[in-house]
Design a protein around this motif. Structure first.
Motif, mmCIF file in Angstrom:
data_model
loop_
_atom_site.group_PDB
_atom_site.id
_atom_site.type_symbol
_atom_site.label_atom_id
_atom_site.label_comp_id
_atom_site.label_asym_id
_atom_site.label_seq_id
_atom_site.Cartn_x
_atom_site.Cartn_y
_atom_site.Cartn_z
ATOM 1 N N ARG A 187 54.178 -12.141 -2.135
ATOM 2 C CA ARG A 187 52.890 -12.828 -1.997
ATOM 3 C C ARG A 187 52.348 -13.248 -3.373
ATOM 4 N N GLY A 223 39.284 -10.570 -8.919
ATOM 5 C CA GLY A 223 39.655 -9.518 -7.972
ATOM 6 C C GLY A 223 41.024 -8.995 -8.369
ATOM 7 N N GLU A 273 37.194 -8.038 -12.313
ATOM 8 C CA GLU A 273 37.141 -7.070 -11.203
ATOM 9 C C GLU A 273 35.719 -6.523 -11.113
ATOM 10 N N ASP A 330 31.116 -9.679 -11.385
ATOM 11 C CA ASP A 330 31.116 -10.186 -10.012
ATOM 12 C C ASP A 330 31.672 -11.615 -10.002
ATOM 13 N N GLY A 331 32.809 -11.795 -9.377
ATOM 14 C CA GLY A 331 33.389 -13.126 -9.187
ATOM 15 C C GLY A 331 33.563 -13.913 -10.472
ATOM 16 N N ALA A 357 43.274 -13.792 -4.932
ATOM 17 C CA ALA A 357 44.260 -13.412 -3.918
ATOM 18 C C ALA A 357 43.875 -12.112 -3.223
HETATM 19 N N1 SAM Z 1 44.162 -9.742 -6.180
HETATM 20 C C1 SAM Z 1 44.889 -8.510 -5.925
HETATM 21 C C2 SAM Z 1 46.028 -8.771 -4.982
HETATM 22 O O1 SAM Z 1 46.061 -9.849 -4.380
HETATM 23 O O2 SAM Z 1 46.877 -7.906 -4.826
HETATM 24 C C3 SAM Z 1 43.943 -7.458 -5.377
HETATM 25 C C4 SAM Z 1 43.492 -7.668 -3.970
HETATM 26 S S1 SAM Z 1 42.342 -6.430 -3.488
HETATM 27 C C5 SAM Z 1 42.593 -6.346 -1.798
HETATM 28 C C6 SAM Z 1 40.794 -7.257 -3.679
HETATM 29 C C7 SAM Z 1 40.129 -6.909 -5.007
HETATM 30 O O3 SAM Z 1 39.085 -7.834 -5.223
HETATM 31 C C8 SAM Z 1 39.514 -5.529 -5.000
HETATM 32 O O4 SAM Z 1 39.914 -4.819 -6.142
HETATM 33 C C9 SAM Z 1 38.009 -5.820 -5.014
HETATM 34 O O5 SAM Z 1 37.278 -4.838 -5.696
HETATM 35 C C10 SAM Z 1 37.958 -7.161 -5.737
HETATM 36 N N2 SAM Z 1 36.769 -7.970 -5.461
HETATM 37 C C11 SAM Z 1 36.138 -8.153 -4.285
HETATM 38 N N3 SAM Z 1 35.065 -8.943 -4.452
HETATM 39 C C12 SAM Z 1 35.032 -9.283 -5.766
HETATM 40 C C13 SAM Z 1 34.152 -10.059 -6.555
HETATM 41 N N4 SAM Z 1 33.072 -10.646 -6.034
HETATM 42 N N5 SAM Z 1 34.409 -10.176 -7.873
HETATM 43 C C14 SAM Z 1 35.476 -9.578 -8.431
HETATM 44 N N6 SAM Z 1 36.339 -8.800 -7.723
HETATM 45 C C15 SAM Z 1 36.119 -8.661 -6.423
#
Ligand code: SAM
Length: 231
Positions: free
Chosen positions: A9, A27, A50, A78-79, A95
């Protein structure tokens, strides 16, 4: 999976990052993707954003262990707040989240997209809302991939700036995926149709109300629309 060997992926996401890119991976719980892109000499510099402290600390550790602190900047934010104008980010990857969360991240801080020319988005579900956002915000689909890994089906949407018009069918199923009609694509939509038919069967048993009749009609329309494409 590690920073040298990504999952199928994330490898698919990485395959769309242009050589020489300055990327922000939003993220980035373990920073595998940014580290991989630097190791492979695909990205010039990277930001791993993150929002949650635990995963942020994991990402910081990972980048240190990989010896990449001068190339990968890990930020607790955040984002898109992880990105500063001076970073001159040209590529963003998001992702492993649902489509609505990805869209809310893009909508919350649109000015951070000023220097960005490519978005590589991998929604786990509801890719449709990303296509809707793209049409409204002048992003056009450059490519789409659908893949299966560990019994889960994922879509990867690659966007570049430009106008795009999509029909209702294309918003739901994709612009390129229904043309290609891969086995994974057919499987995804057969599963979806089976779910809709289960809901339809229970609606057929319920007492008729205007809401139920509308819902039933909508499901029948969707099923017919998707069946026409996959059969
Ligand atoms: N991107 C990686 C992958 O695809 O394997 C991690 C996926 S993980 C399921 C989602 C991550 O996004 C988590 O660590 C979560 O804390 C982070 N996340 C969620 N909302 C976010 C935001 N608004 N800003 C930054 N990170 C965020």
């Amino acid at each position: 999976m590690n920073a040298q060997k990504l999952s199928k992926r994330l490898e698919t996401v990485a395959s769309f990052v242009p050589t020489g890119a300055i990327i922000a991976d939003i993220g980035s719980d373990h920073a595998y993707l940014p580290c991989y892109l630097i190791h492979k000499k695909i990205a010039k510099r990277a930001i791993a954003g993150e929002v949650v402290k635990g995963p942020f600390e994991t990402a910081v550790r990972q980048v240190r262990e990989e010896g990449l602190i001068h190339k990968v900047s890990v930020r607790l934010a955040d984002g898109l707040e992880a990105i500063d104008e001076s970073d001159k980010v040209d590529t963003i990857t998001i992702a492993g989240m649902g489509g609505p969360l990805i869209v809310s991240i893009l909508e919350k801080n649109p000015s951070a997209l000023k220097s960005v020319t490519r978005l590589i988005l991998q929604p786990n579900i509801h890719a449709k809302v990303i296509r809707e956002w793209a049409v409204k915000n002048n992003w056009a689909l450059l490519d789409e991939v659908i893949l299966e890994e560990d019994d889960k089906i994922y879509e990867v949407l690659v966007l570049q700036r430009g106008e795009m018009k999509l029909s209702e069918k294309e918003l739901l199923l994709g612009k390129y995926l229904p043309v290609e009609k891969s086995k994974v694509f057919i499987k995804k939509w057969e599963n979806e149709i089976a779910n809709w038919k289960r809901v339809l069967a229970s609606l057929n048993e319920a007492e008729s109300t205007p809401e139920i009749d509308t819902k039933r009609g909508e499901l029948q329309r969707l099923i017919a629309m998707v069946e026409e494409v996959i059969w």
